[in-house]
Motif scaffolding. Structure first.
Motif, PDB file in Angstrom:
ATOM      1  N   PHE A   1       0.842  -1.211   0.000  1.00  0.00           N
ATOM      2  CA  PHE A   1       0.000   0.000   0.000  1.00  0.00           C
ATOM      3  C   PHE A   1       0.871   1.253   0.000  1.00  0.00           C
ATOM      4  O   PHE A   1       0.669   2.161  -0.804  1.00  0.00           O
ATOM      5  N   GLU A   2       1.862   1.306   0.907  1.00  0.00           N
ATOM      6  CA  GLU A   2       2.681   2.519   0.996  1.00  0.00           C
ATOM      7  C   GLU A   2       3.486   2.767  -0.282  1.00  0.00           C
ATOM      8  O   GLU A   2       3.627   3.908  -0.725  1.00  0.00           O
ATOM      9  N   LEU A   3       4.031   1.710  -0.889  1.00  0.00           N
ATOM     10  CA  LEU A   3       4.812   1.888  -2.112  1.00  0.00           C
ATOM     11  C   LEU A   3       3.937   2.410  -3.249  1.00  0.00           C
ATOM     12  O   LEU A   3       4.363   3.245  -4.047  1.00  0.00           O
TER      13      LEU A   3
ATOM     14  N   LYS B   1      -7.162   2.851  14.283  1.00  0.00           N
ATOM     15  CA  LYS B   1      -7.452   2.608  12.857  1.00  0.00           C
ATOM     16  C   LYS B   1      -7.071   1.181  12.461  1.00  0.00           C
ATOM     17  O   LYS B   1      -7.793   0.517  11.708  1.00  0.00           O
ATOM     18  N   ILE B   2      -5.933   0.711  12.964  1.00  0.00           N
ATOM     19  CA  ILE B   2      -5.499  -0.659  12.647  1.00  0.00           C
ATOM     20  C   ILE B   2      -6.515  -1.662  13.186  1.00  0.00           C
ATOM     21  O   ILE B   2      -6.900  -2.610  12.495  1.00  0.00           O
ATOM     22  N   LEU B   3      -6.969  -1.447  14.423  1.00  0.00           N
ATOM     23  CA  LEU B   3      -7.939  -2.371  15.029  1.00  0.00           C
ATOM     24  C   LEU B   3      -9.295  -2.287  14.329  1.00  0.00           C
ATOM     25  O   LEU B   3     -10.011  -3.279  14.240  1.00  0.00           O
ATOM     26  N   ASP B   4      -9.655  -1.102  13.832  1.00  0.00           N
ATOM     27  CA  ASP B   4     -10.888  -0.981  13.044  1.00  0.00           C
ATOM     28  C   ASP B   4     -10.732  -1.700  11.707  1.00  0.00           C
ATOM     29  O   ASP B   4     -11.688  -2.253  11.170  1.00  0.00           O
ATOM     30  N   GLY B   5      -9.516  -1.644  11.150  1.00  0.00           N
ATOM     31  CA  GLY B   5      -9.184  -2.414   9.949  1.00  0.00           C
ATOM     32  C   GLY B   5      -9.842  -1.966   8.662  1.00  0.00           C
ATOM     33  O   GLY B   5      -9.957  -2.747   7.715  1.00  0.00           O
ATOM     34  N   VAL B   6     -10.252  -0.698   8.579  1.00  0.00           N
ATOM     35  CA  VAL B   6     -10.920  -0.217   7.351  1.00  0.00           C
ATOM     36  C   VAL B   6      -9.862   0.317   6.382  1.00  0.00           C
ATOM     37  O   VAL B   6      -9.199   1.315   6.657  1.00  0.00           O
ATOM     38  N   LEU B   7      -9.699  -0.384   5.257  1.00  0.00           N
ATOM     39  CA  LEU B   7      -8.736   0.026   4.235  1.00  0.00           C
ATOM     40  C   LEU B   7      -9.443   0.873   3.182  1.00  0.00           C
ATOM     41  O   LEU B   7     -10.424   0.425   2.583  1.00  0.00           O
ATOM     42  N   LYS B   8      -8.953   2.098   2.962  1.00  0.00           N
ATOM     43  CA  LYS B   8      -9.527   2.963   1.927  1.00  0.00           C
ATOM     44  C   LYS B   8      -8.520   3.058   0.783  1.00  0.00           C
ATOM     45  O   LYS B   8      -7.413   3.562   0.974  1.00  0.00           O
TER      46      LYS B   8
ATOM     47  N   SER C   1      -4.124  -5.247  -6.946  1.00  0.00           N
ATOM     48  CA  SER C   1      -3.419  -4.639  -5.797  1.00  0.00           C
ATOM     49  C   SER C   1      -4.312  -4.655  -4.566  1.00  0.00           C
ATOM     50  O   SER C   1      -3.885  -5.046  -3.466  1.00  0.00           O
ATOM     51  N   LYS C   2      -5.568  -4.220  -4.744  1.00  0.00           N
ATOM     52  CA  LYS C   2      -6.513  -4.200  -3.621  1.00  0.00           C
ATOM     53  C   LYS C   2      -6.710  -5.605  -3.064  1.00  0.00           C
ATOM     54  O   LYS C   2      -6.786  -5.799  -1.851  1.00  0.00           O
TER      55      LYS C   2
ATOM     56  N   ILE D   1       1.058 -16.521  -1.765  1.00  0.00           N
ATOM     57  CA  ILE D   1       1.416 -15.142  -2.132  1.00  0.00           C
ATOM     58  C   ILE D   1       2.005 -15.138  -3.541  1.00  0.00           C
ATOM     59  O   ILE D   1       1.610 -14.339  -4.395  1.00  0.00           O
ATOM     60  N   ARG D   2       2.936 -16.052  -3.782  1.00  0.00           N
ATOM     61  CA  ARG D   2       3.580 -16.119  -5.107  1.00  0.00           C
ATOM     62  C   ARG D   2       2.555 -16.387  -6.219  1.00  0.00           C
ATOM     63  O   ARG D   2       2.714 -15.919  -7.341  1.00  0.00           O
ATOM     64  N   HIS D   3       1.516 -17.153  -5.906  1.00  0.00           N
ATOM     65  CA  HIS D   3       0.527 -17.524  -6.916  1.00  0.00           C
ATOM     66  C   HIS D   3      -0.607 -16.511  -7.088  1.00  0.00           C
ATOM     67  O   HIS D   3      -1.485 -16.702  -7.914  1.00  0.00           O
ATOM     68  N   HIS D   4      -0.585 -15.444  -6.278  1.00  0.00           N
ATOM     69  CA  HIS D   4      -1.647 -14.426  -6.415  1.00  0.00           C
ATOM     70  C   HIS D   4      -1.522 -13.726  -7.771  1.00  0.00           C
ATOM     71  O   HIS D   4      -0.414 -13.493  -8.267  1.00  0.00           O
ATOM     72  N   ARG D   5      -2.667 -13.355  -8.349  1.00  0.00           N
ATOM     73  CA  ARG D   5      -2.653 -12.782  -9.709  1.00  0.00           C
ATOM     74  C   ARG D   5      -1.865 -11.480  -9.817  1.00  0.00           C
ATOM     75  O   ARG D   5      -1.440 -11.088 -10.910  1.00  0.00           O
ATOM     76  N   TRP D   6      -1.649 -10.779  -8.701  1.00  0.00           N
ATOM     77  CA  TRP D   6      -0.855  -9.547  -8.733  1.00  0.00           C
ATOM     78  C   TRP D   6       0.568  -9.826  -9.214  1.00  0.00           C
ATOM     79  O   TRP D   6       1.216  -8.970  -9.797  1.00  0.00           O
ATOM     80  N   PHE D   7       1.049 -11.057  -8.949  1.00  0.00           N
ATOM     81  CA  PHE D   7       2.399 -11.467  -9.368  1.00  0.00           C
ATOM     82  C   PHE D   7       2.378 -12.281 -10.674  1.00  0.00           C
ATOM     83  O   PHE D   7       3.333 -13.010 -10.953  1.00  0.00           O
ATOM     84  N   SER D   8       1.295 -12.173 -11.464  1.00  0.00           N
ATOM     85  CA  SER D   8       1.136 -13.047 -12.630  1.00  0.00           C
ATOM     86  C   SER D   8       2.291 -12.927 -13.636  1.00  0.00           C
ATOM     87  O   SER D   8       2.600 -13.874 -14.353  1.00  0.00           O
ATOM     88  N   ASN D   9       2.936 -11.756 -13.708  1.00  0.00           N
ATOM     89  CA  ASN D   9       4.053 -11.583 -14.661  1.00  0.00           C
ATOM     90  C   ASN D   9       5.430 -11.819 -14.036  1.00  0.00           C
ATOM     91  O   ASN D   9       6.451 -11.579 -14.681  1.00  0.00           O
ATOM     92  N   MET D  10       5.448 -12.282 -12.797  1.00  0.00           N
ATOM     93  CA  MET D  10       6.730 -12.471 -12.099  1.00  0.00           C
ATOM     94  C   MET D  10       7.275 -13.884 -12.361  1.00  0.00           C
ATOM     95  O   MET D  10       6.596 -14.869 -12.102  1.00  0.00           O
TER      96      MET D  10
END
Length: 679
Positions: free
Chosen positions: A560-562, A580-587, A596-597, A622-631
């Protein structure tokens, strides 16, 4: 002609005097600038723990983080604090006041009923006369307070901020970690307070979490379905379970409906009934520790009875879908961990170079700029600084971390320092910085490490604002490989953030700074409050005990930060970050891709057992997630990919990719206790 020559001579002499005066003024100015830099550096090191990311400027478009993240080193917990002996009796009205104060406080309201009851028992009474200071701005705090009566004034830098009255809570951050007080609190009238020290609070929460975990482990071991599972697997199930509450007479499971949830009763009683000729016949009554619905975890079945809450009931539950992600149902066992353990304990070729001598190392100096002629400093932290060194023969560059031994002892970080050296000494991974040699004298310890000339990812992120997805995917993939290596060695990292990621000259990422790393057997938990606020997982904040899953949480925050330039949970006040972390709401900002989301939300699941990377397939998910599909993971490991990060690296002197820091002329005090005899 002679007169003209004489005039010219006078003009030259005058010009020389002017030049000398200008040079003197320049030197004076340089001296003042150096002094200003030194003072700024001192202020930075004193207040680095108060610096926080800026708040979002508008919905969906967060501001870029401008300051380095604060860190909190782990503080030892004294296991044997006598709780029962310290109990203080309270009247009904006093108890009511304390409970209400806890419930309306953002952070303390997260405690469960038992933890609140223990806090009520252990809060001590104190009294302050008018004008007396309870908290002093800038001092280190270890206690929180609840106002039982009277009025107090809160001031900051001499300005009045607010008045505290009966039922108000203040100083609560101090029960989490050793923090500097940001304001002064002074009694306006005679004041009565309830107060609690950090060690007492942490003991309450830690002991409660440990007992609850042991209790749940015992409950799970009585299940016929789960009886063949080992402690590590049962621990993973506990990490995936959720606490659910039912009201009196509420039906928890109904006979004849499809079953997909397993329940353990934590509090209250459950009636089990069966339909016989149209009437509900009572079969049995279940209480604390008993469980039902276990068959629903491993096969498609219909419920064979109805379970109803008899009074308020609290259960711990896990759904079939989550259970299957945690434990491969077909075998009811995870991978054979013994092989991993053997590998972790196998002796490895040390990366320490015995030929490198301390006397052979010489500093590299700035060649230009206002620090010209000063030794190059690559980074400054709360514990020391990293200097750029080379050898007398100028064969190679090194990054030398120099840390004050006195400060290590003052902050009780001896064990962590020794462990950092032990880890780096044993590591042979292309995605983790190498340690070449370690030295010590009476004032400092020195760690001579691989120099990563591309600079910090933090500096690059600050320069460009945010990274595009291609760069972020590559950076994250390097971190995933580092984590895979460390976790296989039973080491959790616990301090992921852009400041701890370095670029080598090829643009590959290397993990640095292992001061917070810890060795942990699978299935075990540790209870330190440790890390960087914006990157802390919920279980660390709640003192519930944590393990390798905290690294996967921080990986989601890093992505997220990057991509955005600022972490998802940020505030100028640390306790608001935790809320905020304990509420866990990601905007998510509108420009972020769906992939990415998806990966961020799966890595940042509140329950550690449900996080991507921490389910049955481990880091492979993690490696098999579609975000890394071109890796191409194999080519990455072999160093055969062209790094998209190369375009971030500037060409020039060896230190061109680093911020410049003034020279440190101070000298640490000697420290002769001998804790570092094996360093």
């Amino acid at each position: 002609m002679e007169k003209q020559v004489q005039d010219l001579k006078h003009q030259l002499e005058k010009q020389c005097l002017i030049n000398q005066e200008l040079q003197r003024q320049n030197k004076d100015l340089e001296q003042r600038l150096r002094e200003k830099d030194r003072l700024l550096q001192e202020l930075h090191s004193q207040y680095h723990d108060l610096e926080c990311p800026s708040l979002s400027s508008s919905e969906g478009e967060p501001e870029f983080r401008k300051s380095r993240a604060a860190v909190f080193a782990p503080e030892p917990i004294h296991e044997a604090v006598e709780i029962s002996r310290n109990k203080v009796k309270k009247t009904v009205s006093e108890t009511s006041l304390i409970v209400k104060a806890i419930q309306k406080n953002d952070f303390l309201s997260r405690l469960d009923d038992e933890q609140i009851a223990m806090m009520v028992d252990l809060l001590k009474a104190s009294q302050c006369k008018p004008g007396e200071e309870v908290i002093s701005e800038g001092s280190e705090g270890d206690s929180m307070y609840i106002v039982a009566g009277g009025e107090l004034i809160v001031t900051q830098a001499g300005r009045d901020l607010r008045t505290l009255t009966k039922g108000d809570v203040f100083g609560e951050l101090a029960i989490l970690y050793n923090c500097k007080r940001t304001a002064t609190v002074r009694a306006k009238t005679l004041v009565h307070l309830w107060c609690m020290e950090r060690q007492t609070y942490r003991t309450i929460i830690t002991n409660k979490s440990k007992k609850k975990r042991e209790q749940l482990m015992g409950f799970l071991k009585t299940s016929h379905t789960l009886k063949d599972l080992n402690d590590m697997q049962l621990s993973k199930i506990i990490d995936s379970m959720e606490e659910v509450k039912f009201q009196d007479q509420e039906v928890i499971v109904r006979e004849g409906t499809e079953g997909n949830t397993f329940y353990i009763i934590l509090k209250g009683e459950v009636l089990v009934t069966k339909n016989v000729n149209g009437h509900q016949k009572m079969i049995r009554r279940m209480g604390k520790g008993e469980h039902f619905g276990e068959q629903a975890l491993i096969r498609e079945i219909l419920r064979t009875a109805t379970c109803t809450a008899d009074g308020p009931v609290t259960c711990f539950s896990i759904d079939k879908e989550v259970f299957e992600e945690t434990i491969p149902v077909e075998h009811l066992e995870l991978f054979d961990d013994s092989k991993v353990m053997q590998e972790a304990q196998a002796p490895e070729k040390s990366s320490l170079s015995s030929s490198l001598k301390f006397k052979d190392l010489v500093p590299v100096f700035y060649q230009e700029g206002r620090h010209q002629g000063d030794p190059v400093t690559l980074g400054v932290g709360g514990f020391g600084r990293v200097q750029l060194m080379t050898t007398i023969t100028h064969g190679k560059y090194y990054a030398m971390k120099r840390v004050s031994k006195k400060q290590i002892v003052a902050k009780r970080q001896e064990e962590h320092m020794l462990f950092e050296k032990k880890i780096l000494k044993a590591i042979q991974c292309d995605f983790i910085v190498k340690l070449y040699a370690a030295f010590k004298d009476t004032r400092y310890i020195y760690m001579v490490m691989e120099f990563c000339g591309g600079g910090e990812i933090w500096t690059k992120l600050k320069e460009v604002g945010r990274f595009d997805e291609t760069v972020t995917v590559f950076c994250t993939a390097c971190v995933v490989e580092a984590f895979a290596y460390l976790h296989k060695k039973s080491i959790m990292y616990r301090d992921l953030k852009p400041e701890n990621l370095m670029l080598d000259m090829r643009g590959y990422i290397k993990l640095v700074d292992f001061g917070f790393a810890k060795e942990l057997m699978r299935g075990e938990k540790t209870y330190s409050f440790v890390g960087t606020p914006e990157y802390m997982a919920p279980e660390i904040i709640k003192n519930q005990g944590h393990d390798f899953a905290v690294d996967f949480w921080s990986l989601g925050i890093l992505i997220f930060e990057l991509l955005v330039g600022s972490p998802p949970f940020s505030s100028s006040e640390p306790h608001k970050i935790y809320t905020k972390i304990l509420d866990g709401v990601l905007k998510y900002p509108p420009y972020m891709s769906e992939a990415s989301k998806s990966i961020i939300s799966k890595l940042c699941r509140p329950r550690p057992g449900q996080r991507l990377g921490n389910t049955k397939n481990g880091i492979k998910d993690i490696r098999h997630h579609r975000w890394f599909s071109n890796m191409n993971w194999h080519k990455l490991r072999m160093g055969q990919l062209d790094a998209p990060t190369v375009r971030l690296i500037r060409k020039g002197p060896s230190y061109i990719n680093f911020d410049q820091f003034p020279q440190d002329h101070t000298k640490a005090d000697e420290e002769l206790s001998g804790w570092d005899r094996d360093f």
